[in-house]
Design a protein around this motif. Structure first.
Motif, PDB file in Angstrom:
ATOM      1  N   SER A 204      26.912  45.492  44.373  1.00 11.84           N
ATOM      2  CA  SER A 204      26.606  45.994  43.035  1.00 11.84           C
ATOM      3  C   SER A 204      26.706  47.507  42.935  1.00 11.84           C
ATOM      4  N   GLU A 205      27.050  48.197  44.022  1.00  8.89           N
ATOM      5  CA  GLU A 205      27.118  49.654  43.962  1.00  8.89           C
ATOM      6  C   GLU A 205      28.305  50.113  43.129  1.00  8.89           C
ATOM      7  N   ASP A 206      28.183  51.319  42.572  1.00  5.45           N
ATOM      8  CA  ASP A 206      29.235  51.870  41.734  1.00  5.45           C
ATOM      9  C   ASP A 206      30.495  52.157  42.546  1.00  5.45           C
TER      10      ASP A 206
ATOM     11  N   VAL B 264      41.420  51.042  33.600  1.00  2.21           N
ATOM     12  CA  VAL B 264      41.733  50.327  34.842  1.00  2.21           C
ATOM     13  C   VAL B 264      43.218  50.493  35.166  1.00  2.21           C
ATOM     14  N   ALA B 265      44.073  50.359  34.149  1.00  3.05           N
ATOM     15  CA  ALA B 265      45.518  50.510  34.361  1.00  3.05           C
ATOM     16  C   ALA B 265      45.856  51.922  34.816  1.00  3.05           C
ATOM     17  N   TRP B 266      45.265  52.917  34.140  1.00  7.87           N
ATOM     18  CA  TRP B 266      45.534  54.305  34.543  1.00  7.87           C
ATOM     19  C   TRP B 266      45.086  54.549  35.974  1.00  7.87           C
ATOM     20  N   PHE B 267      43.876  54.122  36.315  1.00  3.48           N
ATOM     21  CA  PHE B 267      43.367  54.366  37.661  1.00  3.48           C
ATOM     22  C   PHE B 267      44.254  53.693  38.700  1.00  3.48           C
TER      23      PHE B 267
ATOM     24  N   GLY C 295      44.283  48.511  46.333  1.00  2.00           N
ATOM     25  CA  GLY C 295      44.377  48.872  44.920  1.00  2.00           C
ATOM     26  C   GLY C 295      44.110  47.693  44.010  1.00  2.00           C
ATOM     27  N   ARG C 296      44.612  46.521  44.395  1.00  2.00           N
ATOM     28  CA  ARG C 296      44.388  45.331  43.561  1.00  2.00           C
ATOM     29  C   ARG C 296      42.954  44.823  43.685  1.00  2.00           C
ATOM     30  N   VAL C 297      42.323  45.024  44.839  1.00  2.00           N
ATOM     31  CA  VAL C 297      40.898  44.717  44.971  1.00  2.00           C
ATOM     32  C   VAL C 297      40.089  45.593  44.021  1.00  2.00           C
ATOM     33  N   LEU C 298      40.466  46.863  43.936  1.00  2.00           N
ATOM     34  CA  LEU C 298      39.725  47.787  43.078  1.00  2.00           C
ATOM     35  C   LEU C 298      39.850  47.421  41.598  1.00  2.00           C
ATOM     36  N   ILE C 299      40.990  46.857  41.202  1.00  2.00           N
ATOM     37  CA  ILE C 299      41.110  46.371  39.822  1.00  2.00           C
ATOM     38  C   ILE C 299      39.995  45.373  39.530  1.00  2.00           C
ATOM     39  N   ASN C 300      39.800  44.418  40.429  1.00  2.00           N
ATOM     40  CA  ASN C 300      38.784  43.391  40.192  1.00  2.00           C
ATOM     41  C   ASN C 300      37.372  43.934  40.325  1.00  2.00           C
ATOM     42  N   LYS C 301      37.179  44.965  41.136  1.00  2.00           N
ATOM     43  CA  LYS C 301      35.873  45.640  41.183  1.00  2.00           C
ATOM     44  C   LYS C 301      35.560  46.249  39.818  1.00  2.00           C
TER      45      LYS C 301
ATOM     46  N   LEU D  30      36.816  45.439  36.886  1.00  2.00           N
ATOM     47  CA  LEU D  30      36.613  44.383  35.894  1.00  2.00           C
ATOM     48  C   LEU D  30      35.252  43.730  36.073  1.00  2.00           C
ATOM     49  N   GLN D  31      34.901  43.441  37.311  1.00  2.00           N
ATOM     50  CA  GLN D  31      33.606  42.808  37.582  1.00  2.00           C
ATOM     51  C   GLN D  31      32.458  43.672  37.077  1.00  2.00           C
ATOM     52  N   ASP D  32      32.545  44.967  37.288  1.00  2.00           N
ATOM     53  CA  ASP D  32      31.485  45.872  36.835  1.00  2.00           C
ATOM     54  C   ASP D  32      31.320  45.845  35.320  1.00  2.00           C
ATOM     55  N   ALA D  33      32.399  45.470  34.616  1.00  2.00           N
ATOM     56  CA  ALA D  33      32.351  45.408  33.156  1.00  2.00           C
ATOM     57  C   ALA D  33      32.103  43.989  32.654  1.00  2.00           C
ATOM     58  N   GLY D  34      31.870  43.041  33.574  1.00  2.00           N
ATOM     59  CA  GLY D  34      31.614  41.667  33.173  1.00  2.00           C
ATOM     60  C   GLY D  34      32.853  40.895  32.784  1.00  2.00           C
ATOM     61  N   VAL D  35      34.016  41.342  33.256  1.00  2.00           N
ATOM     62  CA  VAL D  35      35.284  40.679  32.954  1.00  2.00           C
ATOM     63  C   VAL D  35      35.719  39.890  34.188  1.00  2.00           C
ATOM     64  N   PRO D  36      36.220  38.656  34.015  1.00  2.00           N
ATOM     65  CA  PRO D  36      36.602  37.855  35.190  1.00  2.00           C
ATOM     66  C   PRO D  36      37.765  38.472  35.946  1.00  2.00           C
ATOM     67  N   PRO D  37      37.877  38.174  37.242  1.00  2.00           N
ATOM     68  CA  PRO D  37      38.950  38.746  38.053  1.00  2.00           C
ATOM     69  C   PRO D  37      40.311  38.195  37.654  1.00  2.00           C
ATOM     70  N   LEU D  38      41.339  38.925  38.031  1.00  2.00           N
ATOM     71  CA  LEU D  38      42.699  38.493  37.747  1.00  2.00           C
ATOM     72  C   LEU D  38      43.497  38.457  39.040  1.00  2.00           C
ATOM     73  N   ILE D  39      44.671  37.862  38.974  1.00  2.00           N
ATOM     74  CA  ILE D  39      45.552  37.763  40.126  1.00  2.00           C
ATOM     75  C   ILE D  39      46.898  38.385  39.780  1.00  2.00           C
ATOM     76  N   VAL D  40      47.303  39.398  40.547  1.00  2.00           N
ATOM     77  CA  VAL D  40      48.659  39.946  40.443  1.00  2.00           C
ATOM     78  C   VAL D  40      49.486  39.168  41.463  1.00  2.00           C
ATOM     79  N   ARG D  41      50.213  38.187  41.002  1.00  2.00           N
ATOM     80  CA  ARG D  41      50.855  37.233  41.900  1.00  2.00           C
ATOM     81  C   ARG D  41      52.058  37.839  42.616  1.00  2.00           C
ATOM     82  N   ALA D  42      52.132  37.575  43.925  1.00  2.00           N
ATOM     83  CA  ALA D  42      53.217  38.117  44.745  1.00  2.00           C
ATOM     84  C   ALA D  42      54.583  37.686  44.215  1.00  2.00           C
ATOM     85  N   ARG D  43      54.664  36.465  43.722  1.00  2.00           N
ATOM     86  CA  ARG D  43      55.946  35.922  43.270  1.00  2.00           C
ATOM     87  C   ARG D  43      56.525  36.713  42.110  1.00  2.00           C
TER      88      ARG D  43
END
Length: 228
Positions: free
Chosen positions: A28-30, A98-101, A119-125, A127-140
């Motif tokens: 839960s840390e910032d 999030v996109a800019w960062f 970097g993709r882990v940090l996207i979900n961090k 989003l999670q901090d804002a109460g938004v569900p995680p996403l997947i940037v698919r390799a394919r």
């Protein structure tokens, strides 16, 4: 890299990413530079212990395609500045920030290895901090959907394309959760298209644009059987 070593690295990558994801879900840390370094250390443990958990330094320059990462001497202050701006800048919406960062992080390329994964882990961090569900940037789909947005930022300093991509991925994530909770049954998009008299190509195009509530499971498009 010999096949055996490559397979061993893939095992470590999967195990380490699972550990980072578990920490993400329980943490839960910032967002901070210290958190980024800790997760990078976990991500590269057993793979590259000599560079795990620290930024590039000395003559550790990196090049990705035609892009040269930031001067190692300036990496710590650049990452600290990006984190501070993300946390404080109220001129952008959440997904714009999030996109800019993410674009700025990948442009700096602060680590010798593991920049894309962390970097993709940090996207979900974020989003999670804002109460938004995680996403997947698919390799394919990265070469067609994701890397061009990083190139746009590198050449034009525009994160608009990355913002649009994140919006679509968040919508897909929401559609998936809603369908799995509320639907009697989810089916393959191709089967749904035949049932409602829509061409498969049209249905897939709508799914990619998220104009229908479709979502992917193991790279296969799915949708609620009852959607009309």
């Amino acid at each position: 890299m010999p096949t055996g070593r490559r397979e061993l690295r893939e095992i470590y990558e999967a195990k380490n990413l699972a550990a980072v994801t578990e920490d993400l879900l329980s943490e839960s840390e910032d967002l901070s530079t210290q958190l980024i370094l800790r997760w990078h250390g976990m991500l590269l443990a057993g793979i590259r212990d000599d560079i795990a958990g620290r930024f590039r330094r000395g003559d550790e320059w990196v090049r990705v395609g035609g892009h040269l990462g930031a001067n190692p001497a300036f990496v710590p202050e650049l990452i600290t500045g990006a984190v501070e701006r993300f946390l404080a800048d109220e001129s952008m919406t959440l997904l714009e920030r999030v996109a800019w960062f993410h674009c700025e992080f990948e442009l700096i390329h602060p680590f010798v290895d593991g920049n894309g994964r962390i970097g993709r882990v940090l996207i979900n961090k974020q989003l999670q901090d804002a109460g938004v569900p995680p996403l997947i940037v698919r390799a394919r789909n990265r070469h067609s959907d994701y890397y061009p947005q990083l190139e746009e930022y590198s050449t034009r300093s525009s994160h608009d394309g990355m913002t649009r991509l994140l919006v679509l991925l968040v919508l897909e994530s929401l559609h998936k959760r809603i369908a799995l909770v509320t639907s009697r049954r989810v089916v393959a998009l191709a089967d749904w298209a035949r049932a409602v008299g829509v061409s498969g190509a049209s249905a897939t195009n709508k799914a990619r644009r998220q104009t229908i509530p479709a979502f992917r499971v193991r790279d296969r498009w799915m949708i609620s059987e009852d959607f009309r």
